[in-house]
Design an enzyme around this catalytic site. Structure first.
Site, PDB file in Angstrom:
ATOM      1  N   ARG A  91       0.548   7.600  -7.759  1.00 42.03           N
ATOM      2  CA  ARG A  91      -0.551   6.771  -7.244  1.00 42.03           C
ATOM      3  C   ARG A  91      -1.896   7.093  -7.884  1.00 42.03           C
ATOM      4  NH1 ARG A  91       0.986   4.472  -2.311  1.00 42.03           N
ATOM      5  NH2 ARG A  91      -0.995   4.733  -1.204  1.00 42.03           N
ATOM      6  N   THR A 111      -5.705  18.886  -2.370  1.00 42.45           N
ATOM      7  CA  THR A 111      -5.224  17.909  -3.346  1.00 42.45           C
ATOM      8  C   THR A 111      -6.220  17.829  -4.494  1.00 42.45           C
ATOM      9  OG1 THR A 111      -4.086  16.730  -1.613  1.00 42.45           O
ATOM     10  CG2 THR A 111      -4.486  15.516  -3.647  1.00 42.45           C
ATOM     11  N   GLN A 160      -3.781  18.938   4.811  1.00 43.17           N
ATOM     12  CA  GLN A 160      -4.178  18.566   3.438  1.00 43.17           C
ATOM     13  C   GLN A 160      -5.649  18.192   3.410  1.00 43.17           C
ATOM     14  OE1 GLN A 160      -4.619  14.916   2.597  1.00 43.17           O
ATOM     15  NE2 GLN A 160      -5.596  15.622   0.685  1.00 43.17           N
ATOM     16  N   LEU A 161      -6.307  18.658   2.354  1.00 47.02           N
ATOM     17  CA  LEU A 161      -7.755  18.536   2.268  1.00 47.02           C
ATOM     18  C   LEU A 161      -8.148  17.965   0.906  1.00 47.02           C
ATOM     19  CD1 LEU A 161     -10.123  19.730   4.058  1.00 47.02           C
ATOM     20  CD2 LEU A 161      -9.949  21.767   2.632  1.00 47.02           C
ATOM     21  N   THR A 179       0.631  12.055   3.900  1.00 44.29           N
ATOM     22  CA  THR A 179       0.405  10.641   3.569  1.00 44.29           C
ATOM     23  C   THR A 179      -0.572  10.061   4.587  1.00 44.29           C
ATOM     24  OG1 THR A 179       2.411  10.050   4.801  1.00 44.29           O
ATOM     25  CG2 THR A 179       2.627  10.200   2.417  1.00 44.29           C
ATOM     26  N   ALA A 180      -1.377   9.148   4.114  1.00 42.30           N
ATOM     27  CA  ALA A 180      -2.454   8.584   4.920  1.00 42.30           C
ATOM     28  C   ALA A 180      -1.947   7.482   5.854  1.00 42.30           C
ATOM     29  CB  ALA A 180      -3.509   7.996   3.977  1.00 42.30           C
ATOM     30  N   TYR A 232       0.843  -1.208   0.000  1.00 46.61           N
ATOM     31  CA  TYR A 232       0.000   0.000   0.000  1.00 46.61           C
ATOM     32  C   TYR A 232       0.876   1.254   0.000  1.00 46.61           C
ATOM     33  CZ  TYR A 232      -2.605   3.952   1.732  1.00 46.61           C
ATOM     34  OH  TYR A 232      -3.107   5.218   1.865  1.00 46.61           O
ATOM     35  N   ARG A 261       6.979   8.790   0.873  1.00 42.21           N
ATOM     36  CA  ARG A 261       7.341   7.441   1.327  1.00 42.21           C
ATOM     37  C   ARG A 261       8.533   7.398   2.279  1.00 42.21           C
ATOM     38  NH1 ARG A 261       5.723   7.150  -3.966  1.00 42.21           N
ATOM     39  NH2 ARG A 261       3.977   5.773  -4.462  1.00 42.21           N
ATOM     40  N   LYS A 293      -2.337  21.262  -4.601  1.00 41.22           N
ATOM     41  CA  LYS A 293      -1.386  20.145  -4.772  1.00 41.22           C
ATOM     42  C   LYS A 293      -1.877  19.226  -5.880  1.00 41.22           C
ATOM     43  CE  LYS A 293       0.493  16.192  -2.162  1.00 41.22           C
ATOM     44  NZ  LYS A 293      -0.215  14.988  -2.550  1.00 41.22           N
ATOM     45  N   SER A 350      -2.275  14.724   6.684  1.00 45.80           N
ATOM     46  CA  SER A 350      -3.263  14.255   5.705  1.00 45.80           C
ATOM     47  C   SER A 350      -4.670  14.300   6.292  1.00 45.80           C
ATOM     48  CB  SER A 350      -2.933  12.823   5.297  1.00 45.80           C
ATOM     49  OG  SER A 350      -4.008  12.259   4.579  1.00 45.80           O
TER      50      SER A 350
HETATM   51  C1  LIG Z   1       1.080   5.800   1.303  1.00 38.22           C
HETATM   52  C2  LIG Z   1       0.779   7.132   0.719  1.00 38.22           C
HETATM   53  C3  LIG Z   1      -0.359   7.808   1.122  1.00 38.22           C
HETATM   54  C4  LIG Z   1      -0.637   9.075   0.594  1.00 38.22           C
HETATM   55  N1  LIG Z   1      -1.710   9.756   1.068  1.00 38.22           N
HETATM   56  C5  LIG Z   1      -1.956  11.000   0.596  1.00 38.22           C
HETATM   57  C6  LIG Z   1      -3.014  11.760   1.134  1.00 38.22           C
HETATM   58  O1  LIG Z   1      -3.734  11.330   2.031  1.00 38.22           O
HETATM   59  N2  LIG Z   1      -3.228  12.990   0.616  1.00 38.22           N
HETATM   60  C7  LIG Z   1      -2.434  13.513  -0.375  1.00 38.22           C
HETATM   61  O2  LIG Z   1      -2.660  14.642  -0.822  1.00 38.22           O
HETATM   62  N3  LIG Z   1      -1.406  12.818  -0.872  1.00 38.22           N
HETATM   63  C8  LIG Z   1      -1.147  11.592  -0.409  1.00 38.22           C
HETATM   64  N4  LIG Z   1      -0.074  10.896  -0.891  1.00 38.22           N
HETATM   65  C9  LIG Z   1       0.819  11.536  -1.882  1.00 38.22           C
HETATM   66  C10 LIG Z   1       1.956  12.288  -1.185  1.00 38.22           C
HETATM   67  O3  LIG Z   1       1.484  13.462  -0.578  1.00 38.22           O
HETATM   68  C11 LIG Z   1       3.055  12.691  -2.162  1.00 38.22           C
HETATM   69  O4  LIG Z   1       2.479  13.365  -3.250  1.00 38.22           O
HETATM   70  C12 LIG Z   1       3.920  11.536  -2.655  1.00 38.22           C
HETATM   71  O5  LIG Z   1       4.081  10.556  -1.674  1.00 38.22           O
HETATM   72  C13 LIG Z   1       5.275  12.055  -3.084  1.00 38.22           C
HETATM   73  O6  LIG Z   1       6.038  11.056  -3.614  1.00 38.22           O
HETATM   74  P1  LIG Z   1       7.164  10.248  -2.782  1.00 38.22           P
HETATM   75  O7  LIG Z   1       6.441   9.232  -1.987  1.00 38.22           O
HETATM   76  O8  LIG Z   1       7.990   9.663  -3.891  1.00 38.22           O
HETATM   77  O9  LIG Z   1       7.934  11.230  -1.934  1.00 38.22           O
HETATM   78  C14 LIG Z   1       0.219   9.636  -0.384  1.00 38.22           C
HETATM   79  C15 LIG Z   1       1.365   8.949  -0.790  1.00 38.22           C
HETATM   80  C16 LIG Z   1       1.655   7.714  -0.236  1.00 38.22           C
HETATM   81  C17 LIG Z   1       2.912   7.010  -0.672  1.00 38.22           C
END
Ligand SMILES: Cc1cc2nc3c(=O)[nH]c(=O)nc-3n(C[C@H](O)[C@H](O)[C@H](O)COP(=O)(O)O)c2cc1C
Length: 347
Positions: free
Chosen positions: A246, A156, A128-129, A78-79, A24, A298, A219, A106
């Site tokens: 993602r 986002t 973040q919203l 990140t969540a 995940y 990550r 974002k 998040s």
């Molecule tokens: C596990 C996971 C959960 C994430 N959850 C969110 C989230 O809840 N809200 C959001 O705007 N971005 C989320 N993202 C995106 C991150 O904010 C970010 O754009 C991204 O992780 C950047 O890339 P990197 O993991 O290579 O640093 C998530 C990314 C990951 C890997």
């Protein structure tokens, strides 16, 4: 055990995490072309150091929308941090506060934003919203973020639906375990799902603008035209991001999107970037190409899974040390000494 690179933190995290949870965190959409591209694009760029510039007193601090950070590396939203560590976002926030950097909490955090703030006094938090079609509930969440002391809202925009994350489909990982939930989504005695809606438009962002006096960051901007439109809607910063690969697969690498967006914005607001930042040299490349700061997603999760608060602190300290060393090796005393002429492709 001492770890010398972010990659070692990922290996340690992988050993500790449930394999479905590792997938995940690590995975992306479709063939994960964008996930790989984000890192590969940084590797393809070369740095051209300057020499004999008498750059002695190093300065890596930045001020963004009134928030101070000791380095130009933020914690991306990140969540589900409690999948990685029982303290979850509390631990992440304490480590961010110790590193004197900004954490973007998040909306899908497994600790309520108010509890994150209470656990980490002195932390600079942004929130973040995902704009909700039920705007009165968006407002409820905005008030929670304001009450927690968050200094900016990060909307986002790249998620009109969920990306197709095939690792999760294969693993049957479709929801949080029962003891966890998205705490910011509590509504009386129920927890609302986070709704992703293709119906959202700039009008919703305008209404958010009326709801709050906090600065708003958009974002998930990939197209320069959207960056220009965002400026017309009074936003305070733009975050170039493909959501770590993602959401839509085959979006180009974040750092490759950056120059056109910087040109479109023309210095009107700060441009931030996330996606694939794993080294101090990556940070410098993004800043040289016009980013005001970067964020890491990550790597923070890997630190958290590998060692809780101390693990995140180590990841952030490692990045800061790498930024300082690379900056010195580039002949720069401060971030403003970096410029696009110091980045070459291919290396
Ligand atoms: C596990 C996971 C959960 C994430 N959850 C969110 C989230 O809840 N809200 C959001 O705007 N971005 C989320 N993202 C995106 C991150 O904010 C970010 O754009 C991204 O992780 C950047 O890339 P990197 O993991 O290579 O640093 C998530 C990314 C990951 C890997």
């Amino acid at each position: 055990m001492e770890r010398w690179t972010l990659r070692e933190f990922e290996a340690a995290a992988r050993e500790r995490l449930d394999p479905a949870h590792y997938d995940y965190f690590a995975g992306g959409a479709g063939d994960e072309i964008t996930v790989r591209a984000n890192e590969a694009a940084f590797a393809r760029l070369g740095l051209l150091p300057r020499v004999l510039r008498g750059a002695a007193k190093l300065q890596t601090g930045v001020t963004l929308l009134g928030s101070r950070a000791a380095m130009p590396v933020l914690v991306a939203p990140t969540a589900f941090h409690r999948l990685a560590d029982p303290e979850g976002e509390r631990a992440t926030a304490r480590a961010a506060a110790a590193a004197e950097t900004i954490m973007i909490v998040s909306m899908a955090s497994t600790v309520a934003v108010g509890d994150v703030a209470a656990a980490a006094p002195g932390a600079e938090l942004w929130f973040q919203l995902y704009l909700q079609p039920d705007e009165s509930f968006t407002e409820t969440v905005v008030r929670r973020a304001e009450a927690a002391g968050c200094r900016a809202l990060v909307v986002t925009a790249d998620s009109p639906v969920h990306g197709r994350r095939e690792r999760d489909l294969r693993n049957g990982f479709l929801d949080l375990p029962e003891h966890l939930c998205c705490e910011n989504m509590r509504d009386g005695d129920r927890v609302r799902p986070i709704v992703m809606s293709p119906e959202l438009s700039w009008r919703h962002l305008d209404r958010l603008r009326e709801m709050t006096s906090l600065p708003i960051v958009v974002k998930g901007v990939a197209h320069p035209e959207d960056a220009r439109i965002a400026l017309d809607h009074g936003i305070s910063a733009i975050m170039v991001s493909n959501h770590g690969g993602r959401q839509l697969d085959t979006v180009p690498a974040a750092v490759d999107l950056l120059p056109d967006i910087v040109a479109a914005v023309g210095g009107a607001v700060p441009v931030l970037l996330d996606g694939g930042v794993r080294r101090g040299t990556d940070v410098l490349k993004a800043l040289a190409l016009g980013a005001a700061a970067v964020a890491v997603g990550r790597p923070v999760i890997w630190g958290l899974a590998a060692g809780g608060e101390r693990g995140v602190a180590s990841v952030l300290a490692l990045l800061r040390a790498e930024v300082e060393q690379a900056l010195t090796l580039c002949g720069c005393a401060c971030l403003a000494d970096l410029d696009a002429g110091m980045v070459r492709r291919p290396c």
